[in-house]
Design an enzyme around this catalytic site. Structure first.
Site, PDB file in Angstrom:
ATOM      1  N   GLY A  19       0.823  -1.201   0.000  1.00 37.64           N
ATOM      2  CA  GLY A  19       0.000   0.000   0.000  1.00 37.64           C
ATOM      3  C   GLY A  19       0.852   1.244   0.000  1.00 37.64           C
ATOM      4  N   SER A  20       0.192   2.411  -0.011  1.00 37.68           N
ATOM      5  CA  SER A  20       0.899   3.691  -0.023  1.00 37.68           C
ATOM      6  C   SER A  20       0.012   4.760   0.580  1.00 37.68           C
ATOM      7  CB  SER A  20       1.291   4.073  -1.458  1.00 37.68           C
ATOM      8  OG  SER A  20       0.137   4.247  -2.259  1.00 37.68           O
ATOM      9  N   GLY A  21       0.584   5.956   0.763  1.00 40.08           N
ATOM     10  CA  GLY A  21      -0.192   7.091   1.251  1.00 40.08           C
ATOM     11  C   GLY A  21      -0.661   6.958   2.681  1.00 40.08           C
ATOM     12  N   SER A  22      -0.004   6.091   3.474  1.00 43.59           N
ATOM     13  CA  SER A  22      -0.373   5.836   4.876  1.00 43.59           C
ATOM     14  C   SER A  22      -1.762   5.224   5.019  1.00 43.59           C
ATOM     15  CB  SER A  22      -0.299   7.133   5.717  1.00 43.59           C
ATOM     16  OG  SER A  22       1.031   7.593   5.789  1.00 43.59           O
ATOM     17  N   ARG A  76      10.060   4.903  -7.014  1.00 42.25           N
ATOM     18  CA  ARG A  76       9.516   5.865  -7.987  1.00 42.25           C
ATOM     19  C   ARG A  76       9.633   7.244  -7.360  1.00 42.25           C
ATOM     20  NH1 ARG A  76       5.927   7.722  -4.081  1.00 42.25           N
ATOM     21  NH2 ARG A  76       4.806   6.000  -3.162  1.00 42.25           N
ATOM     22  N   GLY A 121      -4.334   2.684   5.920  1.00 44.80           N
ATOM     23  CA  GLY A 121      -4.361   1.529   6.803  1.00 44.80           C
ATOM     24  C   GLY A 121      -3.243   1.497   7.825  1.00 44.80           C
TER      25      GLY A 121
END
Length: 406
Positions: free
Chosen positions: A155-158, A280, A160
């Site tokens: 996942g990404s963007g914090s 990235r 969870g």
């Protein structure tokens, strides 16, 4: 025949528009392939072309790119989103275009595999365990010792991600992740980590060169919602050299080193500890801040690499650039938000952007989606940049009416 840059997927509130604009400045026709073009703001850019394709279907993407080759000279293929970056690299390999190693990208996107590779190479990382169910999570938290971070392994963007300080909080967040509210793209796998405490730093790398090191802070505990970032970070020579050394060791451990890499760290009692490596470019506002602080346009130079041109990472100046996110303070309906024009008119403010429009529902998630806008400023000194930023934020206002019954 026109030269085209193919962009796979998009980024909500991200840097997709910046990629489109940079491609156009380089004389390229930007073409975005997306499963749902309505989700992304950059598809409305003037002159940009958008094609609806199932981005989870590699064969469908190959067919579409093959079809486009009859009309365009495809100069390169890339993505502004980590969830599509491995797919873009596979397309580069298929069409014999410059790109990163797909296997290295994929193993890096799995946070558990990433942790294993880093630890095996001696890179300092927090203590960690992998869990597939509630019992595993509880046992892992007990082994590591509270407080712990509990988060999805992919996942990404914090999304969870939560700091759990008690056993009850561990159970509560595990139930949240497994209870249907979190969207899993595969079988649930959770990472339980030691909470690495200390100042947060982020290193922006192109190839094998650390271009910039910034610092940031977070809001809305026990979640991690980005509040703001500053470039460059105020570091001693020793601190800078140690962060550079650890960041470059990540590339060797993970088989990276082609194109952009973003390394997130915390400076703990044992020095810099790697929290996460993103194979990235970091999204908005990182590219804007690096350009303002150093005069290096990471997105343009990334595209240059993608299309086979030489890049230029020379620093052209030394300013202090900072961004502040506007974070929703409650759930409800956004009645109004304004002050953007007044903020943008302040000398030193370089960008003001709102992500939401009035009458839209606000439902906080404890991650990047809680940000409703940002302000960016730059000057020759840290105190001045911070003062400009605060003045701009102070003239922006909004009102959220709570949902009925709340």
């Amino acid at each position: 025949m026109a030269r085209a840059l193919i962009l796979i997927g998009g980024t909500v509130m991200g840097s997709g528009l910046l990629y489109v604009q940079a491609a156009q400045r380089l004389g390229l026709q930007p073409i975005t392939l997306s499963a749902d073009p309505t989700r992304y703001d950059h598809f409305t850019a003037k002159g940009a072309e958008t094609i609806r394709v199932d981005t989870d279907d590699l064969d469908a993407l190959i067919r579409e790119c093959s079809r486009l080759r009859a009309t365009y000279d495809i100069a390169g293929i890339t993505s502004a989103a980590d969830s599509f970056y491995a797919t873009a690299s596979k397309l580069c390999r298929h069409f014999n275009l410059p790109g990163p190693n797909p296997e290295a990208i994929e193993q890096c996107l799995d946070k558990y595999t990433q942790r294993q590779l880093l630890a095996a190479s001696g890179v300092p990382v927090p203590a960690y365990r992998l869990a597939a169910n509630a019992a595993d999570v509880a046992d892992s938290a007990a082994e590591i010792g509270l407080p712990v971070i509990v988060k999805p392994a992919v996942g990404s963007g914090s999304v969870g991600v939560r700091l759990c300080s008690t056993a009850d909080e561990v159970v509560e967040h595990t139930n949240h992740l497994l209870g249907g509210q979190h969207i899993w793209r595969s079988a649930p796998r959770m990472l339980i980590e030691e909470f690495a405490q200390g100042p947060y730093y982020t290193a922006e790398i192109m190839g094998n060169e650390v271009v910039a090191i910034g610092t940031g802070d977070f809001d809305c505990p026990p979640h991690f919602v980005c509040r703001g970032f500053t470039y460059p970070a105020q570091l001693t020579d020793d601190e800078y050299e140690r962060i550079v050394a650890v960041s470059l060791s990540c590339l060797r451990a993970l088989g990276l080193g082609w194109g952009p890499t973003n390394v997130e760290l915390r400076w703990t009692t044992r020095g810099p500890v790697v929290i996460e490596v993103n194979p990235r470019l970091a999204g908005t506002p990182f590219p804007q801040l690096v350009r303002l602080a150093y005069g290096v346009d990471l997105i343009t130079e990334h595209i240059n690499l993608v299309i086979g041109n030489e890049w230029d990472l020379r620093r052209r100046h030394s300013h202090i650039a900072a961004a502040r996110h506007l974070i929703a303070d409650r759930d409800g309906t956004l009645d109004w938000i304004d002050g953007d024009s007044q903020a943008a008119a302040i000398s030193g403010v370089t960008e003001v952007k709102f992500y939401v429009q009035p009458k839209k529902p606000i439902l906080r998630k404890g991650d990047y989606r809680d940000c409703i806008g940002h302000v960016i400023a730059a000057s020759f000194s840290l105190p001045r940049t911070e003062a400009i930023l605060q003045r701009a934020v102070d003239v922006i206002g909004w009102s959220i009416t709570p949902f009925p019954g709340r």
